[in-house]
Design a protein around this motif. Sequence first.
Motif, short mmCIF file in Angstrom:
data_model
loop_
_atom_site.label_atom_id
_atom_site.label_comp_id
_atom_site.label_asym_id
_atom_site.label_seq_id
_atom_site.Cartn_x
_atom_site.Cartn_y
_atom_site.Cartn_z
N ASP A 1 -7.70 -5.15 -1.68
CA ASP A 1 -7.42 -5.84 -0.43
C ASP A 1 -8.63 -5.60 0.46
O ASP A 1 -8.69 -4.64 1.23
CB ASP A 1 -6.15 -5.31 0.23
CG ASP A 1 -5.83 -6.05 1.54
OD1 ASP A 1 -6.64 -6.91 1.96
OD2 ASP A 1 -4.77 -5.78 2.13
N ARG B 1 -9.09 -6.73 5.11
CA ARG B 1 -9.05 -5.92 6.33
C ARG B 1 -9.59 -4.53 6.03
O ARG B 1 -9.19 -3.89 5.06
CB ARG B 1 -7.60 -5.78 6.83
CG ARG B 1 -6.91 -7.09 7.15
CD ARG B 1 -5.42 -6.86 7.32
NE ARG B 1 -4.82 -6.33 6.10
CZ ARG B 1 -3.65 -5.75 6.04
NH1 ARG B 1 -2.93 -5.59 7.13
NH2 ARG B 1 -3.18 -5.30 4.90
N THR C 1 0.83 -1.21 0.00
CA THR C 1 0.00 0.00 0.00
C THR C 1 0.86 1.26 0.00
O THR C 1 0.60 2.22 -0.73
CB THR C 1 -0.97 -0.03 1.20
OG1 THR C 1 -1.66 -1.29 1.18
CG2 THR C 1 -1.98 1.09 1.12
N ASP D 1 -4.44 -2.57 -5.45
CA ASP D 1 -3.88 -3.06 -4.19
C ASP D 1 -4.51 -4.42 -3.89
O ASP D 1 -5.73 -4.57 -4.00
CB ASP D 1 -4.22 -2.07 -3.06
CG ASP D 1 -3.39 -2.31 -1.80
OD1 ASP D 1 -2.42 -3.07 -1.85
OD2 ASP D 1 -3.74 -1.71 -0.76
N GLN E 1 -6.18 2.77 4.72
CA GLN E 1 -4.79 3.14 4.48
C GLN E 1 -4.58 3.59 3.03
O GLN E 1 -3.90 4.59 2.78
CB GLN E 1 -3.92 1.92 4.78
CG GLN E 1 -2.47 2.25 5.08
CD GLN E 1 -1.61 0.99 5.06
OE1 GLN E 1 -2.12 -0.12 5.11
NE2 GLN E 1 -0.32 1.20 4.97
#
Length: 325
Positions: free
Chosen positions: A161, A164, A138, A213, A170
């Motif tokens: 992603d 999470r 990231t 990502d 993030q």
Amino acid sequence: MISLFGKPEKVEPSLLERLKASVSKTKAALSESVDNLFLGQRKIDPALLKHLETALLSADLGVKPTREILDAVREKLDRNALSDASQLKREIKSHIIRILNSNDSKGASAAAPVMASSTNGSGPRVIFIVGVNGAGKTTSIGKLAKRLRQENLSVVLCAADTFRAAAVEQLEIWAKRNGIDVIKQKSGADPAAVVYDAMAAAKARNADVVIVDTAGRLHTKSNLMAELEKMKRTAAKVIPGAPHDVLLVLDATTGQNGLAQAREFTSTVAVTGIILTKLDGTAKGGIVVAIARELGLPIRFVGTGEQINDMVPFDAETYTNSLFD
Ligand SMILES: Nc1nc2c(ncn2[C@@H]2O[C@H](COP(=O)(O)OP(=O)(O)O)[C@@H](O)[C@H]2O)c(=O)[nH]1
Ligand SMILES: [Mg+2]
């Protein structure tokens, strides 16, 4: 001209300073121990070569490259072509550069389409970022986006992603820093569905680049790989030829372990290049040599810190010189 995936014509002085600072630990471990070998005018003898071998291995150059370098050194010694530390260093350097440059042809093919992407209307260029959790995916995306923005390219980020919630947040922080958008869904969503959305959005907006990502849960390896495959198929359905690049992010501080992880990825996904992170935190920067030799993949960038500008395009000569000079 976009130098993102091409060979940098010249590494900017500020970047060079950063690179030098980040390899200082490796340099101390490697170059200075080569110098120390010659303190007291020692001759190059078997004992000295043993010390050299230890120095190369402890900088994580890997067994094969180390053996190759030692063979070359021995061969020169037999011909009386080496007599002092500076000649020995020059010999080691030229070998390292040769190994690092041996994958450049593979790099060249990946370079051209990036430059074309913004001009020929073939649609956005799609870059998948893969690697285990914590490797720096990231963060590297944030840094990469910054470089692309500096080239005046429009960039869309894709939060695939979904495992999470923090991962999406993030990525959003990095997007904000770059003034760009993230395409996302709720956490737990099918990553391929997010990829689909991102491809469609990037196409509709005529974006130049989409960076995806991905999650990196190695313990569910077969799932992860199946998931990546699905994301790739989905991307290609919307944007033919996608993904154009699959960059594997490796944490330099994990040394030879990282290399083992890398093999897992490269055996299942067609990786086109490496981003090596956290070079600033390790004395094992020789891992770049092991990566180039063992994986046969070009190293695109090295991470030199946690901030947005802390990423340097990789160049074999610059890197090797900063290790030894
Ligand atoms: N020192 C240093 N830290 C880095 C670098 N790249 C990433 N990190 C740190 O590594 C940690 C994990 O990074 P992250 O991007 O979340 O990894 P991901 O799980 O692969 O997405 C974070 O604390 C980052 O700040 C680097 O080049 N140097
Ligand atoms: Mg992440």
